[in-house]
Design an enzyme around this catalytic site. Structure first.
Site, mmCIF file in Angstrom:
data_model
loop_
_atom_site.group_PDB
_atom_site.id
_atom_site.type_symbol
_atom_site.label_atom_id
_atom_site.label_comp_id
_atom_site.label_asym_id
_atom_site.label_seq_id
_atom_site.Cartn_x
_atom_site.Cartn_y
_atom_site.Cartn_z
ATOM 1 N N ASP B 309 0.847 -1.186 0.000
ATOM 2 C CA ASP B 309 0.000 0.000 0.000
ATOM 3 C C ASP B 309 0.883 1.236 0.000
ATOM 4 O O ASP B 309 1.902 1.272 0.673
ATOM 5 C CB ASP B 309 -0.881 0.006 1.249
ATOM 6 N N PHE B 376 -17.276 15.587 5.326
ATOM 7 C CA PHE B 376 -16.952 14.839 4.100
ATOM 8 C C PHE B 376 -17.771 13.544 4.076
ATOM 9 O O PHE B 376 -17.847 12.824 5.059
ATOM 10 C CB PHE B 376 -15.465 14.508 4.086
ATOM 11 N N LYS B 395 -14.502 22.517 -0.245
ATOM 12 C CA LYS B 395 -13.248 22.059 -0.847
ATOM 13 C C LYS B 395 -13.385 20.554 -1.117
ATOM 14 O O LYS B 395 -14.114 19.846 -0.407
ATOM 15 C CB LYS B 395 -12.038 22.355 0.046
ATOM 16 N N ASP B 522 -9.714 -6.488 2.335
ATOM 17 C CA ASP B 522 -8.429 -7.055 1.919
ATOM 18 C C ASP B 522 -8.419 -8.583 2.072
ATOM 19 O O ASP B 522 -7.554 -9.257 1.523
ATOM 20 C CB ASP B 522 -7.281 -6.513 2.783
#
Lengths: 563, 680
Positions: B309, B376, B395, B522
């Site tokens: 990663d 967010f 933003k 994963d």
């Protein structure tokens, strides 16, 4: 002195130089590309394939290959045995020679089927021309068998994952007709021009210088001599093999025959490189084999040319070297070269008496057969070498911290098991056989086996089993070996020593071919390097030394140090 | 990398435990697993019988020989077996000690079990079953491994990882796992027990080390076969030597036969083989990696491709704001102010870095009191703030901002679009800022590549390992970082299934792939990879799927794991070579000794000029026995791996262990002979 050495050098260099183009040609044959002989031989082959309902384009698995190989060998064994037992009434018997007894026919058939050619008979009196021709046929097909087996292994080394490994019948027929036949044909022609007979007429008569009339055995000799050398068979037409003036008339024929001994075994190595388009790999194999060959050759030539110290001590000078058991027309150096060439290649034809060579020369001859892969027999030499490669790959793979790989295939427990089993066989047969013989000598000292007691007698017994296991066929002689004990025990060694070293490598190669192909990375151990070559050589050296050192110490080494 | 503090190799209590174990291991049923040492044990038994028989006969029979001499040989052979057992037992003891020190943290601790009716009852950690839930509050030791189902807490994991900074663990997401023995520093969590008592990874690892459950790895099996093969060769050599010697009229005593045999068979590697394997797992444990099988360690050495990663491995965790770019007609200070306003309540590292980057003069007095915060979310992909005066500051990703701006009928400035491209091409991430649906500029965020990471990738490349960076970044950014960090390949805009597909594609080419992961998503890839290292902080699913667990949660650990795997194989390979090469010298010691009396000519083979046949054989046997303990440190520490290319490595090891293996015993045996002959 210098002429003799330059003759040795010339023979070796010519053999190598001829082997390169021949290797390229062999690779073409096994890759199935067209060759010059195809238009002539192709239709004949196809006719036979059609008659025997063989599809020679069908891809076979390694098990099918081995099944085909073993079954056709059984057929030849029965076929040869039939002829040898019925020669008396069959055609082509101008000298009126008798049929063989069953036990001798058995021994002879086995021995020719396995490409060994121990001969417990004398060709002049023991065989009809048909018998000779059937054995000559055996010399082609047994060599072709070994080469076909090598072709299978070549096929497995290509970069892919597969179980289809070409067709045995195709490999076999092509080995025999496209490679062995033309090489032997050319060789035979030269021999005919130099005086070897090639006729179906009976015995010739000649009047000697003393005025005596002598009957001289004749027959289709030149053809047999050529294939006995080219196919690393070694079975001579005459009883004394290539020491016979009609079998090996002069120094030139000696050169040619010696070149033929080395030619195809070396060419197979180059063929590997051309076949896989990996010349460096071929040079690695060639380098290791040549190093081994030269290490055996150099001291042998030295000892033979230096003469026998026991004779020197008596104040007799030996300007031509140790000549006991050698032909004047060949000389000490060329005889030493031949002795090593014929033992490393599993050929077994002789042009001098190995029993009479110096103790350490005898040891080198035996070492050549114990290793049996410094060039080795046609096809099978590479198979034996392959086993050493697998062991070397395994140990060195671990040494660089990676699961061992050879040609992109992982070498795992199963392959190691087969490789070790195959490698174990030689010491078992050689030492086991010799131990048995030694035990017999200790407990039945009256047995009339050994002309020379002591260390040399021990060497004779050791040599016999070594030669049998290597399918070499040469003898130290001086050993009374034409009796049930030796016939049976060496016969068993012959069969095992032939087929297990074919089955083992083909099985390993087949298993590896079926595995996933792993492309090379920076961590992969490259096998076409000098370093790996040294590794393979070390493995061969150590394994051989560890197996045979005690036996050699009691035989040739003890004899040498006692001289 | 931070290893646990190393104490001396031979700690007294471990040695004592191992000594006793090496006697227990004499049990033939155990010895049978090791064919080489088993044959030595048989040889020892034979010598015991011979010693007794010869003593009864008073040393008259030449085959039985001198009882005193026989007894010495017997003792030396017994010592050989004990040394080999000691090597194995000591490796086990070390591995266990290491695991125990980790397990100590999870001694019986009080637990607050949460009952079905919501009440809490006090119990002990050992009574917790899989599926039980317990409560932990500030100051509690977590009683068992588990997954947080409710709440968030800061946890001190130093007992396991040695890292003193506390970590945050919370319910849901990929950081929900807690480890027994760690301490809750703040807040309250409810944890569900994920393992039965005695079945945690650590317990499994200890079982692996202890031998009962230890299975031979594929390479170990293959090597055992090879060694068994060599043993059989020497059975043939020694058995056939008897008739050979009889033929040569040389009586050889049984003691000499057994000595020859034991010296020739590869006892050195045979005696150290299992110790090497255990030490490999132990080294992994010392690097704070729990392996679920010995095979995983071995496979790690073969890895061709490494999936890493980006975040945390190649770059320092988070991106940082590095610049503000206003469009024409907007003052830079205004852009900075708006950016800071939108970030003041933003707790993400990116948000904080924006505030840090802005100079205090410009931002002085800015406040968001009374403003509405817009968090967010994955759908809006923007965050921001609605000021009390109605100013809407947003933003976010440039394409989202572009949508917002264009939907409101405003144009996206060309110079900003150009700047955005420029930032991406330089490996940065552009963050567009809009005020009342008008673009006021773009903030450049940059990844900080970890210092020294390039060297590590260089090292990996020399080892033949291909590195692949996995990132959610766009291809342009990914390419830039990949080049800068020196990785070989990258997967940009990666979704979890991309990892899986990449692994499958590599495996289809015959390559072995390793990856590290923590999230539940994963897990399939971790299971698919040949070596899957799950972070201890990751979810239970990830830990179950992988075959190793990294207690440090350090993504660069994979590199270490690969080297540990390589070391393991190399140690086996080199000691095998050493062991077999030793035989050359042993032959030159023993073979002349066997025959000299009856064939004096063979004195020429006694190139070491050993004193007498008896002392020669004794010296060889002594050397053969004592080389095992002498090599224990090497077996446990492993042969050093150097990424210098396979051929160079082979050359090096062949020179040290091959040539060295031939020469060392010549010197050793000669020296021992000098000492022995002083006594005999």
């Amino acid at each position: 002195m210098n002429t003799e050495l330059s003759g040795v050098l010339a023979i070796f260099l010519i053999a190598v130089l001829l082997a390169i183009p021949l290797g390229r040609y062999i690779a073409r044959v096994y890759l199935g590309e067209r060759t010059l002989l195809d238009p002539i031989l192709g239709p004949v082959e196809n006719l036979f394939f059609r008659l025997s309902r063989i599809d020679n384009s069908r891809e076979m698995t390694w098990q099918e290959h081995l099944k085909a190989l073993l079954s056709i060998n059984l057929v030849w064994f029965l076929f040869t045995m039939f002829i040898l037992m019925n020669m008396a009434w069959l055609p082509l018997n101008p000298d009126g020679n008798p049929s063989m007894t069953p036990d001798l026919a058995f021994n002879t058939s086995i021995s020719f089927v396995v490409n060994c050619n121990l001969q417990h008979y004398s060709g002049e009196t023991g065989l009809s021309y048909l018998g000779q021709l059937s054995l000559m046929f055996q010399q082609f097909v047994s060599a072709g068998t070994g080469m076909a087996a090598a072709a299978i292994v070549f096929n497995t080394l290509r970069a892919r994952q597969t179980t289809g490994l070409g067709n045995f019948w195709d490999y076999f027929a092509k080995s025999t007709t496209r490679i062995l036949l033309p090489v032997a044909f050319i060789g035979a022609l030269v021999l005919i021009f130099r005086g070897s007979p090639m006729t179906f007429e009976g015995k010739d008569t000649m009047i000697t210088l003393q005025g005596d009339t002598v009957q001289v055995s004749s027959g289709p000799a030149a053809g047999m001599i050529a294939i006995k050398q080219a196919g690393t068979n070694g079975g001579g037409y005459y009883g004394v093999n290539s020491a016979h003036p009609l079998e090996n008339p002069d120094y030139l024929t000696n050169m040619i025959e010696n070149i033929l001994i080395l030619l195809i075994p070396i060419a197979m190595v180059f063929a590997l490189g051309f076949y896989l388009k990996r010349r460096k790999l071929a040079w690695m194999v060639m380098g290791v084999m040549t190093l081994g060959y030269l290490l055996l050759l150099a001291p042998t030539v030295y000892f033979e040319m230096n003469g026998n110290p026991a004779i020197s001590q008596m104040g007799v000078s030996e300007p031509t070297g140790s000549m006991e058991g050698k032909e004047i027309r060949h000389g000490a150096a060329a005889s030493a070269l031949w002795a090593i060439s014929t033992t490393v290649t599993s050929n077994g034809s002789v042009n001098a008496m190995h029993d009479s060579t110096m103790p350490l020369s005898g040891m080198h001859e035996m070492l050549g057969m114990m290793v049996n892969s410094f060039y080795g027999g046609v096809g099978v030499g590479f198979l034996n070498f392959y086993i050493f490669i697998i062991i070397a790959v395994f140990i060195s793979g671990l040494m660089v911290g990676r699961t061992p790989e050879f040609m992109g295939k992982k070498v795992e427990a199963r392959e190691v098991k087969i490789a070790m089993f195959t490698a174990l066989l030689s010491p078992l047969l050689i030492m086991g056989g010799t131990a048995l013989a030694a035990w017999m000598m200790v407990h039945y000292p009256s047995l009339p086996w050994l002309n020379n007691p002591g260390f040399h007698g021990f060497s004779e017994m050791l040599y016999e089993y070594t030669s049998s296991n290597a399918n070499n066929g040469s003898g130290f002689e001086g050993l009374g070996d034409n009796n049930p004990f030796w016939n049976i025990s060496t016969g068993i060694v012959l069969i095992l020593g032939r087929f297990i070293p074919i089955i083992g490598p083909v099985a390993i190669a087949g298993l590896l071919a079926g595995k996933k192909y792993i492309p090379e990375s920076a961590g992969t151990l490259k096998t076409d390097t000098l370093t790996f070559g040294i590794m393979v050589f070390s493995v061969i050296f150590i394994v051989t030394a560890l197996c045979y050192f005690p036996a050699l110490a009691l035989g040739p080494l003890a004899e040498y140090f006692s001289m | 990398m931070r290893y646990k503090k190393q104490k001396g190799l031979f700690q007294r209590e471990l040695v004592r435990a191992a000594l006793w174990q090496s006697v227990i291991k004499l049990d033939p049923r155990q010895m049978f697993r090791n064919p080489v040492m088993f044959t030595v044990e048989i040889g020892t038994a034979v010598m015991l019988v011979v010693t007794i028989l010869s003593a009864m006969q008073g040393g008259q029979s030449p085959e039985l020989g001198n009882p005193g001499y026989n007894f010495v040989i017997f003792l030396l052979l017994l010592l050989t077996v004990l040394f080999a057992n000691f090597a194995e037992a000591f490796a086990e003891a070390r591995g266990k000690a290491q695991a125990d020190s980790l397990r100590k943290t999870r001694k019986d601790t009080p637990a607050k079990k949460l009952n079905a009716d919501g009440s809490v009852s006090a119990t002990s950690s050992s009574s917790l079953q899989k599926g039980d839930r317990f409560v932990c509050e500030a100051g509690d030791i977590i009683p068992s491994d588990g997954e947080i189902v409710e709440g968030l807490a800061s946890i001190d994991e130093s007992a396991i990882t040695g890292e003193s900074a506390p970590v945050i663990r919370e319910a849901g997401g990929d950081k929900s796992s807690v480890t027994g023995g760690t301490k809750v520093l703040s807040d309250r969590i409810v944890v569900e027990v994920t393992t039965q008592p005695g079945e945690s990874f650590l317990d499994k690892m200890i079982a692996l080390v202890e031998g009962a459950k230890r299975q031979k790895t594929p390479n170990e099996i293959a090597l055992t076969i090879l060694l068994a093969g060599f043993t059989i060769v020497f059975v043939i050599v020694c058995v056939t030597l008897k008739p050979f010697a009889d033929y040569a009229d040389t009586p050889i005593s049984i003691a000499a036969f057994v000595s020859l045999f034991v010296c020739l068979i590869p006892t050195t590697i045979g005696g150290l083989l299992s110790a090497i394997g255990i030490a490999g797992m132990d080294r992994a444990l010392r690097a704070n990696v729990i392996t679920k099988s010995g095979k995983a360690v071995e496979t790690a050495g073969d890895i061709d491709t490494l999936l890493l990663d980006k975040t945390g491995t190649i770059t320092i965790g988070n991106r940082k704001a590095t610049n503000f770019y206003p469009p024409d007609g907007v003052r830079r200070d205004d852009l900075v102010r708006y950016s800071v306003l939108s970030s003041l309540a933003d707790e993400t590292p990116e948000g904080k870095s924006i505030v840090e980057l802005a100079s205090p003069e410009i931002t002085k007095g800015l406040s968001i009191e009374g403003a509405t915060l817009i968090k967010f979310t994955a759908e809006t992909r923007t965050s921001g703030v609605n000021m009390p005066d109605g100013t809407r500051i947003r933003k976010g990703a440039q394409d989202t901002i572009r949508q917002i701006v264009e939907r409101a009928g405003n144009a996206f400035p060309d110079d900003i679009a150009h700047e955005i491209q420029h930032i991406s091409a330089n490996g940065g991430t552009p963050l567009a800022v809009a005020v009342n649906e008008k673009v006021v500029g773009v903030i450049e965020l940059q990844d900080i590549i970890k210092p020294g990471i390039q060297d590590r990738f260089q090292r990996l490349r020399r080892m033949g390992v291909k590195t692949v960076m996995v990132t959610g970044d766009n291809p342009l950014t990914a390419k830039y970082i990949a080049e800068k960090a020196g990785v070989d390949d990258f997967i940009a805009e990666a979704k979890p299934e991309d990892k899986m597909n990449y692994i499958r594609a590599e495996q289809a080419q015959g390559k072995l792939v390793a990856m590290m992961g923590d999230g539940t998503n994963d897990a399939p890839a971790l299971a698919q990879a040949d070596v899957g290292v799950a972070m201890n902080s990751g979810t239970q699913a990830a830990k179950e799927a992988g075959n190793m667990v990294d207690l440090d949660n350090d993504p660069t650990k994979l590199i270490e794991v690969v080297e540990i795997g390589k070391q393991l194989l190399m140690t086996r390979g080199t000691l095998t070579t050493f062991s077999i090469a030793n035989d050359v010298a042993k032959y030159f010691a023993i073979v002349p000794a066997l025959f000299i009396t009856s064939i004096p000519a063979l004195q020429a083979l006694n190139i070491m000029n050993l004193n007498s046949p008896e002392s020669a054989i004794l010296s060889a046997v002594i050397f053969n026995a004592f080389i095992i303990p002498a090599l224990i440190p090497l077996a446990l520490k492993g042969v050093a791996y150097k990424p210098i290319g396979a051929s160079a490595l082979l050359r090096r090891n062949l020179l040290i262990y091959g040539l060295g293996g031939i020469l060392v015993p010549f010197v050793g045996i000669k020296l021992i002979d000098l000492i022995v002959s002083a006594f005999v």
